[in-house]
Design a protein around this motif. Structure first.
Motif, PDB file in Angstrom:
ATOM      1  N   LEU A   1      29.022  62.131  85.958  1.00  0.00           N
ATOM      2  CA  LEU A   1      28.038  61.259  86.609  1.00  0.00           C
ATOM      3  C   LEU A   1      27.621  60.111  85.689  1.00  0.00           C
ATOM      4  N   ALA A   2      27.623  60.354  84.376  1.00  0.00           N
ATOM      5  CA  ALA A   2      27.194  59.339  83.398  1.00  0.00           C
ATOM      6  C   ALA A   2      28.254  58.260  83.160  1.00  0.00           C
ATOM      7  N   VAL A   3      29.474  58.475  83.647  1.00  0.00           N
ATOM      8  CA  VAL A   3      30.564  57.519  83.422  1.00  0.00           C
ATOM      9  C   VAL A   3      30.422  56.342  84.398  1.00  0.00           C
ATOM     10  N   PRO A   4      30.472  55.097  83.935  1.00  0.00           N
ATOM     11  CA  PRO A   4      30.286  53.944  84.840  1.00  0.00           C
ATOM     12  C   PRO A   4      31.555  53.597  85.627  1.00  0.00           C
ATOM     13  N   TRP A   5      32.008  54.509  86.472  1.00  0.00           N
ATOM     14  CA  TRP A   5      33.247  54.316  87.236  1.00  0.00           C
ATOM     15  C   TRP A   5      33.303  52.987  88.006  1.00  0.00           C
ATOM     16  N   PRO A   6      32.201  52.544  88.654  1.00  0.00           N
ATOM     17  CA  PRO A   6      32.290  51.311  89.455  1.00  0.00           C
ATOM     18  C   PRO A   6      32.579  50.047  88.643  1.00  0.00           C
ATOM     19  N   THR A   7      32.429  50.114  87.319  1.00  0.00           N
ATOM     20  CA  THR A   7      32.779  48.927  86.516  1.00  0.00           C
ATOM     21  C   THR A   7      34.294  48.778  86.381  1.00  0.00           C
ATOM     22  N   TRP A   8      35.052  49.828  86.690  1.00  0.00           N
ATOM     23  CA  TRP A   8      36.512  49.809  86.462  1.00  0.00           C
ATOM     24  C   TRP A   8      37.344  49.768  87.740  1.00  0.00           C
ATOM     25  N   PHE A   9      36.778  50.250  88.860  1.00  0.00           N
ATOM     26  CA  PHE A   9      37.510  50.125  90.126  1.00  0.00           C
ATOM     27  C   PHE A   9      36.521  50.126  91.292  1.00  0.00           C
ATOM     28  N   ASP A  10      37.037  49.776  92.485  1.00  0.00           N
ATOM     29  CA  ASP A  10      36.179  49.569  93.652  1.00  0.00           C
ATOM     30  C   ASP A  10      36.063  50.817  94.520  1.00  0.00           C
ATOM     31  N   ALA A  11      34.981  50.856  95.298  1.00  0.00           N
ATOM     32  CA  ALA A  11      34.767  51.973  96.230  1.00  0.00           C
ATOM     33  C   ALA A  11      35.838  52.000  97.319  1.00  0.00           C
ATOM     34  N   GLY A  12      36.464  50.858  97.582  1.00  0.00           N
ATOM     35  CA  GLY A  12      37.508  50.804  98.607  1.00  0.00           C
ATOM     36  C   GLY A  12      38.843  51.376  98.153  1.00  0.00           C
ATOM     37  N   GLN A  13      38.971  51.697  96.868  1.00  0.00           N
ATOM     38  CA  GLN A  13      40.234  52.248  96.361  1.00  0.00           C
ATOM     39  C   GLN A  13      40.239  53.780  96.489  1.00  0.00           C
ATOM     40  N   THR A  14      41.423  54.322  96.718  1.00  0.00           N
ATOM     41  CA  THR A  14      41.550  55.780  96.859  1.00  0.00           C
ATOM     42  C   THR A  14      41.721  56.418  95.484  1.00  0.00           C
ATOM     43  N   ILE A  15      41.274  57.679  95.374  1.00  0.00           N
ATOM     44  CA  ILE A  15      41.305  58.369  94.081  1.00  0.00           C
ATOM     45  C   ILE A  15      41.955  59.744  94.214  1.00  0.00           C
ATOM     46  N   ARG A  16      42.325  60.281  93.074  1.00  0.00           N
ATOM     47  CA  ARG A  16      42.748  61.672  92.964  1.00  0.00           C
ATOM     48  C   ARG A  16      42.263  62.186  91.610  1.00  0.00           C
ATOM     49  N   VAL A  17      41.778  63.429  91.580  1.00  0.00           N
ATOM     50  CA  VAL A  17      41.307  64.047  90.336  1.00  0.00           C
ATOM     51  C   VAL A  17      42.199  65.242  90.016  1.00  0.00           C
ATOM     52  N   ASP A  18      42.709  65.287  88.782  1.00  0.00           N
ATOM     53  CA  ASP A  18      43.508  66.422  88.319  1.00  0.00           C
ATOM     54  C   ASP A  18      42.900  66.994  87.047  1.00  0.00           C
ATOM     55  N   ILE A  19      42.999  68.315  86.903  1.00  0.00           N
ATOM     56  CA  ILE A  19      42.434  69.000  85.733  1.00  0.00           C
ATOM     57  C   ILE A  19      43.527  69.778  85.017  1.00  0.00           C
ATOM     58  N   THR A  20      43.515  69.701  83.684  1.00  0.00           N
ATOM     59  CA  THR A  20      44.344  70.570  82.844  1.00  0.00           C
ATOM     60  C   THR A  20      43.407  71.295  81.896  1.00  0.00           C
ATOM     61  N   ALA A  21      43.688  72.566  81.620  1.00  0.00           N
ATOM     62  CA  ALA A  21      42.785  73.339  80.773  1.00  0.00           C
ATOM     63  C   ALA A  21      43.567  74.195  79.794  1.00  0.00           C
TER      64      ALA A  21
END
Length: 379
Positions: free
Chosen positions: A77-97
């Motif tokens: 939540l603390a990461v300023p994501w909107p400074t790097w891409f737009d709300a109109g762009q699609t995303i995917r989240v992947d996790i490695t552990a």
């Protein structure tokens, strides 16, 4: 300077360090499966464009300790994501552990996605939607026992997808593994090269690109082009320089053959589509019967390795004939065979001068080096 992580198939890390150094990165630190490094954006662009070994290049945007899922949510939540891409762009989240004490990686993935969308809603009143197949922006999370690191993917589709290979046959070799094997073999443009089990032509495509000085990323796009901080002029300068360095397609002493006419047709179509066909000589033929195309050279191939018992029995019958063919027809050649079948050298009755551990996908393999001299190579 920004912090990045470049991933690669296990066993190719030293070659990846070489690629990154050539691109101008600083402070490269090799770990199993990749390299941490610092770089400015032009060096990141250059590494994406030129590295034959990297799988992805990830930009680190956050790192912090965690004890439970809520800690990871607050970090994202603390990461300023909107400074790097737009709300109109699609995303995917992947996790490695690795050694993560939390129970569900799926739940952690969901919490990171929720935090990202909540940050967008708070900042711009809209949230991006998810596209798991072809997202415009990929976010990666890596969790060790106590820390979570969040990345934005600068590559997009994996870098081994050069945009060249359309037709494939069963069990194709990944392009960055093929490129790594060519490097380990010591092959250089101008040295005769043969893949006598060429399949859809992965070794041939990589070698032809290297011979003609074609950057592996010259024919595709990248994740960094979809970020707000993308520097178009710097990228265009790098791409123009790479294009200017390309050589016209011409014969390059690269040879391919396969016992399967279907495989040869697939390799032919892939080379033709990529504009690389003039560099390569292709034919149908059985490795046990074909002659070496030159007095000396380098042979690289990825022979079949059976997963079923019946296939393993067939291969046990094939290997002695394969060893005989190499001794009989390829004296003066250095031969490199990638296989997950550890019985291969013994059954071929040849002693490898080197055994390099490599992974093709999840499959642990060995790159066996056989230096064929006149006479016998038996133990």
């Amino acid at each position: 300077m920004e912090n990045f992580f470049a991933s690669c198939p296990r066993g190719l890390e030293p070659l990846l360090v070489e690629d990154l150094s050539a691109a101008g990165v600083a402070h490269a630190k090799q770990i199993p499966g990749g390299v941490h490094f610092s770089a400015d954006w032009p060096a990141c662009y250059s590494a994406n464009l030129h590295s034959r070994i990297a799988t992805r290049i990830l930009w680190q945007v956050s790192r912090g300790p965690y004890l439970k899922e809520d800690d990871i949510y607050r970090q994202a939540l603390a990461v300023p994501w909107p400074t790097w891409f737009d709300a109109g762009q699609t995303i995917r989240v992947d996790i490695t552990a690795l050694k993560c004490p939390l129970r569900s990686l799926e739940f952690i993935t969901l919490r990171i996605k929720d935090a990202l969308c909540d940050r967008f809603r708070a900042d711009v009143g809209k949230r991006p939607s998810v596209d798991t197949r072809e997202p415009e922006v990929r976010i990666h999370g890596f969790l060790n026992a106590s820390e979570c690191t969040l990345y934005i993917d600068t590559s997009g589709a994996p870098l081994y997808q050069r945009g060249l290979r359309q037709k494939t046959v069963e069990a194709p070799l990944k392009e960055n593994v093929a490129a790594g094997i060519l490097r380990f073999s010591g092959w250089q443009p101008g040295i005769p090269l043969l893949d006598p089990m060429c399949g859809s032509g992965t070794f041939l495509l990589e070698a032809a690109q290297m011979a003609l000085n074609i950057a592996p990323g010259a024919g595709r796009d990248f994740g960094f082009q979809r970020l707000k901080n993308f520097r178009l002029l710097e990228w265009k300068r790098l791409l123009d320089t790479a294009m200017d360095a390309e050589k016209p397609a011409a014969s390059a002493q690269i040879y391919g053959s396969d016992i399967s006419p279907v495989a040869v047709r697939a390799a032919l179509a892939n080379l033709d589509r990529a504009g690389l066909l003039p560099a390569v000589t292709l034919r149908s033929g059985d490795l046990l019967e074909i002659d070496a195309p030159a007095v000396a050279g380098i042979l690289v191939t990825n022979p079949p390795y059976g997963e079923r018992l019946s296939e393993q029995d067939e291969l046990a019958d094939l290997y002695p004939h394969l060893g005989s063919a190499l001794k009989r027809k390829f004296a003066g050649w250095n031969c490199y065979l990638l296989s997950a079948d550890m019985r291969m050298p013994k059954l071929m009755r040849l002693t490898p001068s080197k055994k390099t551990p490599l992974y093709n996908g999840a499959l642990e393999c060995r790159l066996f080096e056989f230096k064929m001299v006149a006479g016998s190579n038996r133990r």
